[in-house]
Each structure stands twice: as C-alpha cells, then as structure tokens.
Design an enzyme around this catalytic site. Structure first.
Site, PDB file in Angstrom:
ATOM      1  N   ASP A   1       0.821  -1.201   0.000  1.00  0.00           N
ATOM      2  CA  ASP A   1       0.000   0.000   0.000  1.00  0.00           C
ATOM      3  C   ASP A   1       0.860   1.257   0.000  1.00  0.00           C
ATOM      4  O   ASP A   1       0.549   2.233  -0.679  1.00  0.00           O
ATOM      5  CB  ASP A   1      -0.926   0.017   1.231  1.00  0.00           C
ATOM      6  CG  ASP A   1      -2.065  -0.976   1.077  1.00  0.00           C
ATOM      7  OD1 ASP A   1      -2.245  -1.499  -0.051  1.00  0.00           O
ATOM      8  OD2 ASP A   1      -2.744  -1.252   2.068  1.00  0.00           O
ATOM      9  N   SER A  46     -19.493 -19.106 -30.304  1.00  0.00           N
ATOM     10  CA  SER A  46     -20.094 -19.759 -29.138  1.00  0.00           C
ATOM     11  C   SER A  46     -19.592 -21.183 -29.065  1.00  0.00           C
ATOM     12  O   SER A  46     -18.753 -21.569 -29.874  1.00  0.00           O
ATOM     13  CB  SER A  46     -21.582 -19.835 -29.362  1.00  0.00           C
ATOM     14  OG  SER A  46     -22.237 -18.875 -28.693  1.00  0.00           O
ATOM     15  N   LEU A  47     -20.148 -21.951 -28.158  1.00  0.00           N
ATOM     16  CA  LEU A  47     -19.799 -23.375 -28.116  1.00  0.00           C
ATOM     17  C   LEU A  47     -21.073 -24.188 -28.272  1.00  0.00           C
ATOM     18  O   LEU A  47     -22.125 -23.801 -27.766  1.00  0.00           O
ATOM     19  CB  LEU A  47     -19.173 -23.720 -26.766  1.00  0.00           C
ATOM     20  CG  LEU A  47     -17.730 -23.306 -26.525  1.00  0.00           C
ATOM     21  CD1 LEU A  47     -17.350 -23.543 -25.073  1.00  0.00           C
ATOM     22  CD2 LEU A  47     -16.797 -24.097 -27.436  1.00  0.00           C
ATOM     23  N   GLU A  76     -11.355 -28.373 -19.761  1.00  0.00           N
ATOM     24  CA  GLU A  76     -11.251 -27.212 -18.869  1.00  0.00           C
ATOM     25  C   GLU A  76     -12.630 -26.931 -18.305  1.00  0.00           C
ATOM     26  O   GLU A  76     -13.624 -27.122 -19.011  1.00  0.00           O
ATOM     27  CB  GLU A  76     -10.870 -25.951 -19.674  1.00  0.00           C
ATOM     28  CG  GLU A  76      -9.426 -25.630 -19.693  1.00  0.00           C
ATOM     29  CD  GLU A  76      -9.117 -24.386 -20.534  1.00  0.00           C
ATOM     30  OE1 GLU A  76     -10.046 -23.723 -21.043  1.00  0.00           O
ATOM     31  OE2 GLU A  76      -7.928 -24.095 -20.670  1.00  0.00           O
ATOM     32  N   ARG A  99     -17.711  -9.578 -26.104  1.00  0.00           N
ATOM     33  CA  ARG A  99     -18.062 -10.451 -27.219  1.00  0.00           C
ATOM     34  C   ARG A  99     -19.038  -9.759 -28.176  1.00  0.00           C
ATOM     35  O   ARG A  99     -18.942  -9.904 -29.382  1.00  0.00           O
ATOM     36  CB  ARG A  99     -18.675 -11.739 -26.669  1.00  0.00           C
ATOM     37  CG  ARG A  99     -19.090 -12.695 -27.719  1.00  0.00           C
ATOM     38  CD  ARG A  99     -19.599 -13.978 -27.090  1.00  0.00           C
ATOM     39  NE  ARG A  99     -19.865 -14.933 -28.126  1.00  0.00           N
ATOM     40  CZ  ARG A  99     -20.971 -14.950 -28.848  1.00  0.00           C
ATOM     41  NH1 ARG A  99     -21.907 -14.068 -28.615  1.00  0.00           N
ATOM     42  NH2 ARG A  99     -21.137 -15.841 -29.784  1.00  0.00           N
ATOM     43  N   GLU A 133     -12.566 -15.246 -19.972  1.00  0.00           N
ATOM     44  CA  GLU A 133     -13.861 -15.057 -19.325  1.00  0.00           C
ATOM     45  C   GLU A 133     -13.679 -14.204 -18.070  1.00  0.00           C
ATOM     46  O   GLU A 133     -12.880 -14.533 -17.200  1.00  0.00           O
ATOM     47  CB  GLU A 133     -14.386 -16.465 -18.956  1.00  0.00           C
ATOM     48  CG  GLU A 133     -15.848 -16.544 -18.714  1.00  0.00           C
ATOM     49  CD  GLU A 133     -16.685 -16.658 -20.000  1.00  0.00           C
ATOM     50  OE1 GLU A 133     -16.156 -16.552 -21.129  1.00  0.00           O
ATOM     51  OE2 GLU A 133     -17.900 -16.829 -19.838  1.00  0.00           O
ATOM     52  N   TYR A 185      -8.688 -18.356 -21.874  1.00  0.00           N
ATOM     53  CA  TYR A 185      -8.881 -19.716 -22.389  1.00  0.00           C
ATOM     54  C   TYR A 185      -8.471 -19.919 -23.850  1.00  0.00           C
ATOM     55  O   TYR A 185      -8.623 -21.006 -24.382  1.00  0.00           O
ATOM     56  CB  TYR A 185     -10.316 -20.198 -22.174  1.00  0.00           C
ATOM     57  CG  TYR A 185     -11.371 -19.292 -22.795  1.00  0.00           C
ATOM     58  CD1 TYR A 185     -11.464 -19.134 -24.174  1.00  0.00           C
ATOM     59  CD2 TYR A 185     -12.268 -18.617 -21.993  1.00  0.00           C
ATOM     60  CE1 TYR A 185     -12.413 -18.316 -24.740  1.00  0.00           C
ATOM     61  CE2 TYR A 185     -13.236 -17.787 -22.555  1.00  0.00           C
ATOM     62  CZ  TYR A 185     -13.286 -17.636 -23.932  1.00  0.00           C
ATOM     63  OH  TYR A 185     -14.234 -16.823 -24.490  1.00  0.00           O
ATOM     64  N   LYS A 245     -11.692 -29.499 -25.749  1.00  0.00           N
ATOM     65  CA  LYS A 245     -11.132 -28.893 -26.963  1.00  0.00           C
ATOM     66  C   LYS A 245     -10.159 -29.876 -27.578  1.00  0.00           C
ATOM     67  O   LYS A 245      -9.353 -30.473 -26.853  1.00  0.00           O
ATOM     68  CB  LYS A 245     -10.367 -27.611 -26.628  1.00  0.00           C
ATOM     69  CG  LYS A 245     -11.103 -26.700 -25.687  1.00  0.00           C
ATOM     70  CD  LYS A 245     -10.277 -25.483 -25.321  1.00  0.00           C
ATOM     71  CE  LYS A 245     -10.996 -24.735 -24.204  1.00  0.00           C
ATOM     72  NZ  LYS A 245     -10.397 -23.464 -23.867  1.00  0.00           N
ATOM     73  N   LYS A 269     -22.392 -29.720 -20.482  1.00  0.00           N
ATOM     74  CA  LYS A 269     -22.992 -28.935 -19.407  1.00  0.00           C
ATOM     75  C   LYS A 269     -23.125 -29.758 -18.128  1.00  0.00           C
ATOM     76  O   LYS A 269     -23.438 -30.948 -18.178  1.00  0.00           O
ATOM     77  CB  LYS A 269     -24.383 -28.458 -19.825  1.00  0.00           C
ATOM     78  CG  LYS A 269     -24.383 -27.594 -21.064  1.00  0.00           C
ATOM     79  CD  LYS A 269     -23.788 -26.259 -20.828  1.00  0.00           C
ATOM     80  CE  LYS A 269     -24.849 -25.305 -20.338  1.00  0.00           C
ATOM     81  NZ  LYS A 269     -24.455 -23.913 -20.420  1.00  0.00           N
ATOM     82  N   CYS A 366     -53.770  -7.841   4.699  1.00  0.00           N
ATOM     83  CA  CYS A 366     -54.921  -6.952   4.913  1.00  0.00           C
ATOM     84  C   CYS A 366     -56.046  -7.630   5.681  1.00  0.00           C
ATOM     85  O   CYS A 366     -57.027  -6.982   6.045  1.00  0.00           O
ATOM     86  CB  CYS A 366     -55.447  -6.439   3.567  1.00  0.00           C
ATOM     87  SG  CYS A 366     -56.170  -7.732   2.560  1.00  0.00           S
TER      88      CYS A 366
HETATM   89  S1  IVH Z   1     -13.098 -22.115 -25.324  1.00  0.00           S
HETATM   90  C1  IVH Z   1     -15.785 -20.579 -28.730  1.00  0.00           C
HETATM   91  N1  IVH Z   1     -12.929 -22.435 -22.771  1.00  0.00           N
HETATM   92  O1  IVH Z   1     -18.139 -20.205 -23.069  1.00  0.00           O
HETATM   93  C2  IVH Z   1     -14.352 -20.540 -28.679  1.00  0.00           C
HETATM   94  N2  IVH Z   1     -14.687 -21.084 -23.577  1.00  0.00           N
HETATM   95  O2  IVH Z   1     -20.676 -20.805 -24.372  1.00  0.00           O
HETATM   96  C3  IVH Z   1     -13.731 -21.460 -27.710  1.00  0.00           C
HETATM   97  N3  IVH Z   1     -16.108 -20.151 -21.828  1.00  0.00           N
HETATM   98  O3  IVH Z   1     -17.790 -18.020 -25.754  1.00  0.00           O
HETATM   99  C4  IVH Z   1     -14.080 -21.137 -26.351  1.00  0.00           C
HETATM  100  N4  IVH Z   1     -15.046 -21.035 -20.137  1.00  0.00           N
HETATM  101  O4  IVH Z   1     -16.880 -17.280 -23.455  1.00  0.00           O
HETATM  102  C5  IVH Z   1     -13.614 -21.854 -23.765  1.00  0.00           C
HETATM  103  N5  IVH Z   1     -12.629 -22.835 -20.514  1.00  0.00           N
HETATM  104  C6  IVH Z   1     -13.296 -22.251 -21.498  1.00  0.00           C
HETATM  105  C7  IVH Z   1     -14.419 -21.431 -21.250  1.00  0.00           C
HETATM  106  C8  IVH Z   1     -15.088 -20.871 -22.336  1.00  0.00           C
HETATM  107  C9  IVH Z   1     -16.051 -20.267 -20.496  1.00  0.00           C
HETATM  108  C10 IVH Z   1     -17.133 -19.382 -22.557  1.00  0.00           C
HETATM  109  C11 IVH Z   1     -16.628 -18.616 -23.733  1.00  0.00           C
HETATM  110  C12 IVH Z   1     -17.484 -19.055 -24.884  1.00  0.00           C
HETATM  111  C13 IVH Z   1     -18.681 -19.549 -24.168  1.00  0.00           C
HETATM  112  C14 IVH Z   1     -19.501 -20.464 -25.013  1.00  0.00           C
END
Ligand code: IVH
Length: 625
Positions: A1, A46-47, A76, A99, A133, A185, A245, A269, A366
């Site tokens: 600090d 997206s994924l 991950e 995004r 993220e 990521y 991935k 999920k 009431c």
């Molecule tokens: S890899 C799409 N790794 O999830 C390109 N994404 O629902 C590859 N996210 O848009 C993404 N944790 O914002 C990746 N360990 C992770 C992640 C991750 C969260 C998010 C990311 C993506 C979204 C898709």
C-alpha cells in the site's frame, strides 16, 4: 500500500512518468460517454452444448471420423462469466472488447484495466490477442448484493450478471470497486502446435489460465467431467460445464467451425446444482396481482453461487404433489439457476414430527378473505388496496425493466405504503423531500436522489410504463406489441377487445385482462395522476420522413426474434428500411435471432455484418429489450 501511494504521488508530480501499464491504472480512469463498437479481428464464436454422455460420445465419433485419427483433448471447466478479447502490443495491454454479437463488441479497455488479475504488462514484449472469461467470485457476488440491498438497489440475479453489469459500467472507478477476475482460455492465431502448449506460454507471460485443465484421451473424459462436477461447489467461482477442446491446432483447422461455433470444441454442461436443506417454516407471500404464493423458509444453503434462505412452493397443488410438510428434508435447486425451488421431499427422512401446512383463509397483510377461484391454480387476495399488493406493485413499477427508479426497493416501498404516503403508483410523482426524510434511514441526500430518479422516470418509453402498470398476464412482450400497434396509453386504454385480440400473441385471455384493467376506475385515477405529473404516456416520436434511421438499408432476418417477423418487418419499414428474404452482397445487415439459419453463415461468408436483435432496436432507436 505504501509503495502504491508513493507511485500515485510520483505520477501526480510527474504525469509524463505515468505509464499506461502502471498499477495505478487499476483504480479506474475518468467516466466515458459511451463505449465504442470495435470489430473483432476474428469472430468470437459460441460453443455447442452436450447434455449427456451419449451426446459426448456422438461428438467424439464425429470428430474422430473427420480426422480419421484419434484426437487428444484438453478439458477445462467452463467458467460462467462473460467473454472478452484482449490485445497486448509489445507486451502492453492496449485494448479489451466484449463479445458483443461475435463480430463486433464494445471497447471496455478502461474497465478491464481495473481487474487486478489482468496484467497490464506481460513478462515479455509479445504482441498477442487472447480471449477469456471475466467473472465474479460467489463470495464477492453475495457481498455486492448485500450492499446493493442496503442501498435499495436491485440485487443481481447471479455472479455472471453482476460481472457483466460491472464491465459495462461507463465509470471505470465504479468498475474498479467491483471485484472482477479473469481466466484466459485461448489465443488468436497462436504460433504453437497445440492448445496445451499455448496454455504453458500464456502462463509464462503472466496471464491467468483456467485452473483444473487436463490433457485427456477420450476414455478419460467422463472421469474428468465427474471430477470437475465434484469440485463445483467448492470452487470460489461459478462453472456451468466442462469444455472439451481438440488439442492439436492442425486438427482444429481440419475440423473448422460453423458460423456459430467451432467443431473442435464442445461444452458438456453440468447438471443444475441441487442441495439438501430442511423446511423450517412455510409462509405465504402476496404478489402484486393478489396471488398468494406459499414460500418455504429453509435452513440456509449455498446453491449455484448464492445462499438460499427461502424457496418457492408455487401453490397449494404443488405442495400436495410434493407432499411437503414443515420439518421435511428437501432438495433445493435454482430454476434457470436463479429462482430457488424445492424439487423433492425426502420422505424417508421423516421423524414423525413434521407438520402439514394449509393455505390461510385470510390475507396476512390486509386480513381480507383469500379465495381460490374455480379453474385457477392460485389463491388470491381480492382486495385491490391490500398493502402487500400495493408494495409489490410499487416495486414492480420501479423495477429496471419498467420505470427503472433507482433506490426504490423493498424497504422503501414498504415504508411508503406503511406511512400511507402512496396509495398507488401515481402518488410516487407527488412525493416531497419533506415527506421522504421522515422515513427510516432516509437522509436529505437519499431523498433528493430518489426524487431525481422519479423525475427521470417521467421520460421512460411507453412500453416501460405499460409494463410497469402491472396488468395481469401482460408481460414485457405484450407491452412491446401493444406499443407497436398503438402510440399512446389512451389509445390502448380505449382499444376494443376484438382489436386487441388481432395483435399477434394476444389471445382472448390476455386481451380480456387488459380490458378489465382499463375498465377500472382506479386505473383511470392512476393514469390521471401520471399525466398531471408530466409522465410521458405517448410513444416517442418516430424519426421524421427522410431522416429515418434505416433509410435505404436492406435487411435480412433469420432465427427467432422476440417479436413476430411481421412486426419486425413493419418496424424496419416504418424506419425507411427494406426487409429482403435472401442475403446478397447488397444486404446491409443480417439480424440473427435465436437459432439463426444458414443466412447468417452466408452473411459471414459474404462479409455482411450480422447483428443481434438488440442492435436492431438500437438502430431503430427503439428501446432495447
Ligand atoms: S473455449 C468458442 N474455454 O463459453 C471458442 N470457452 O458458451 C472457444 N467459456 O464463448 C471457447 N469457459 O466465453 C472456452 N474454458 C473455457 C471457457 C469458455 C467459459 C465461454 C466462452 C465461450 C462460451 C460459449
């Protein structure tokens, strides 16, 4: 600090020494007017999701057959936050973008700079773009919400919304006061051979990579998923899945991407988090339309990122079908991960001391009779001036999607009703500072802020007012649709039932409820109060002819929008645009709703901008949903 203070002083005296990557930047710079839109160097995709082991197996089979080889994966946790893209030039952080619609996002550099975990300078003078993220920890989320509740501000629904709200603050000092974190990521155009190698490199540069990552053969994927699931509740941040991935970038290119998501990754999920608790008591809550909802007070448990103290039991029949009693051990989850709900009663855990609950016959607020009308699932308090209903109506009127009156939350609404300062929402516009300062914990400043917020609300769009009035069965969508057909409150108030029924998605029940609402004397009295106070009850003027916001634009719609195609088309046309059915190089925008079709891919191929529905409303200067 001390060192920080020394640096602050030094930079004050010698502004030329204040480097853009100085740690003093973490406190946030001056407020911005607005965020600039910036195009992404590569789309942020997206994924695709998998919900079962079978989905994952199918994904694996598909991937293997395209590659004609056995892939290695990296697993991950999927962090539940918001995605950002970050650019470092010669090792210095220069720009961060949200995004957005995937092709362009908002420049939130100043706010990202305030994230302590994000290095403003890398360990080497690398020029690199990375993606990650932004998130808020479960603990920070809870304390932020507690603070907000004390200040009578609306709490955030979950850590993700809290993080997103903070990153989109125009005042970086405010963003700095919100404890945000980040995990990286991916890297754009990586020079390594595999993601695993990139992770090592990112770590070496000082960037925070996603914890619990592992290289996996397919046979290890399920155990990995189960391991991550078992860690979920003890992690300090929220995760909602496992991202798999394909590790090798050569394989990633071979697999390619659709316009929406890469084929080289998938999100498996996690199931909605459930927790055990006990029903300590059951009480009823009276809603703004008089519905009486039984609510269980439960032993506090932490579920999906927040501590749950109570859970809805919906209605009498639901209690019966669950066979729930006071004292029962129950399983609690968050429906849509937001509203806590009791999903199951563990009857074999009963000890005989449980007590059955029955709906009260009179309203706890009431004292008037509570009735369950034939054919209805809910009990209702029929007294329109019931204080509990009034309080809920005021809270609803002031809520973000309605008149957005900051500072008018539960405690204040309660006091305004208890003190008899408001009998309906119209009375809010006649409150005075003198009255407000008589309330508990309301000082001069709070009173003035509230009066200003009430004053500002007078200019809210008609659909916000309409929604805020809280007509039974008429939600935000109905309000929007009504306003696209009628341009004033008086026109809606006098519209015959059969005309209302002609509007898309408004059936006899909703139309009947609207008519009933506007046929009440009390509604007319409220409208008069609002009008006399200067609350805008007309739709804002559309742009003048020749100056329309979309004059000469050619637009293609794809996917499901929140309004019907016809409505979107008529709004676009009313603003000078033209809606075409197919995409060509002459198309100005493709508007992609949910589940967009091949048109958005074609747009990407042709370099036509794809915008989301929100952006369309912005272009139309309509109010964003
Ligand atoms: S890899 C799409 N790794 O999830 C390109 N994404 O629902 C590859 N996210 O848009 C993404 N944790 O914002 C990746 N360990 C992770 C992640 C991750 C969260 C998010 C990311 C993506 C979204 C898709």
């Amino acid at each position: 600090d001390k060192l920080m203070q020394e640096l602050v002083d030094l930079e004050k005296e010698n502004p030329e020494l204040a480097a853009p990557h100085s740690p003093t930047q973490k406190v946030g710079g001056p407020p911005l007017e607005k965020f600039n839109q910036v195009e992404h160097s590569k789309p942020m995709l997206s994924l695709d999701n998998a919900f079962s082991e079978e989905d994952i197996r199918k994904y694996y089979e598909r991937t293997k057959s395209t590659l004609a080889e056995e892939p290695v994966f990296v697993g991950e946790p999927k962090i539940d936050g918001l995605a950002v893209s970050l650019r470092y030039e010669n090792g210095v952080f220069v720009q961060g973008i949200t995004r957005g619609n995937g092709l362009a996002g908002e420049d939130v550099t100043e706010n990202l700079k305030t994230i302590k975990a994000l290095p403003l300078r890398l360990f080497s003078e690398e020029t690199i773009e990375v993606r990650g993220e932004v998130y808020m920890t479960k603990e920070d989320f809870e304390s932020l919400n507690q603070r907000r509740q004390k200040q009578e501000l609306q709490p955030f629904a979950n850590p993700r919304n809290a993080a997103a709200g903070s990153i989109r603050q125009l005042d970086p000092k405010l963003a700095a006061s919100r404890p945000l974190h980040i995990f990286i990521y991916s890297a754009v155009n990586p020079r390594e051979d595999s993601y695993w190698q990139t992770r090592q490199k990112l770590k070496g540069l000082g960037l925070p990579t996603v914890p619990l990552a592992q290289q996996l053969k397919f046979s290890q994927v399920k155990p990995y998923y189960e391991h991550v699931a078992s860690q979920r509740s003890s992690l300090p941040y929220e995760i909602d899945g496992v991202v798999l991935k394909v590790d090798s970038y050569r394989y990633q290119s071979k697999l390619g991407s659709t316009s929406r998501a890469p084929r080289w990754a998938i999100a498996w999920k996690l199931k909605t988090e459930k927790k055990m608790s006990r029903i300590e008591d059951i009480f009823v809550q009276v809603g703004r339309t008089g519905t009486v909802t039984p609510v269980a007070k439960i032993t506090p448990v932490s579920v999906a990122g927040s501590t749950v103290h109570r859970a809805t039991l919906h209605n009498e029949d639901h209690i019966k079908s669950l066979d729930a009693k006071i004292g029962d051990v129950v399983s609690v989850h968050k429906a849509g991960d937001v509203v806590p709900e009791i999903t199951e009663v563990l009857h074999d855990r009963r000890n005989g001391r449980e007590k059955a609950f029955s709906m009260p016959s009179v309203c706890p607020s009431c004292g008037q009779k509570i009735e369950r009308l034939p054919g209805e699932a809910f009990h209702r308090c029929q007294n329109l001036s019931c204080p509990a209903q009034l309080k809920e109506r005021i809270k609803h009127f002031a809520s973000r999607d309605a008149m957005d009156i900051d500072g008018l939350g539960d405690t204040l609404a309660q006091q305004l009703c208890d003190q008899g300062l408001v009998q309906d929402v119209g009375d809010l516009y006649y409150l005075t500072e003198k009255q407000l300062v008589t309330l508990d914990r309301v000082g001069k400043k709070t009173a003035q802020n509230l009066l200003q917020a009430i004053e500002d609300s007078k200019q809210r769009p008609l659909e916000s007012l309409l929604y805020g009035l809280g007509i039974s069965l008429a939600g935000k969508g109905t309000a929007r649709r009504l306003v696209s057909h009628y341009n004033s409150l008086s026109a809606i108030a006098s519209a015959p039932q059969q005309d209302l029924e002609k509007i898309e998605d408004i059936g006899p029940k909703v139309a009947g409820s609207i008519r009933q609402f506007f046929s009440r004397l009390s509604t007319h009295q409220i409208i008069k109060k609002l009008e006399d106070a200067g609350v805008s009850t007309e739709q804002r003027q559309k742009q003048k002819a020749g100056q329309s916001s979309l004059e000469g634009f050619s637009i293609v719609l794809t996917g499901t929008l929140s309004v019907s195609r016809e409505e979107a088309k008529s709004l676009i046309e009313a603003n000078g645009g033209e809606v075409k059915s197919s995409v060509s190089s002459k198309t100005d925008y493709v508007v992609a709703g949910d589940n967009p079709g091949s048109k958005s891919k074609k747009a990407v191929d042709l370099g036509v901008p794809v915008i989301d529905e929100r952006t369309l409303w912005v272009l139309l200067e309509e109010d964003v949903l």
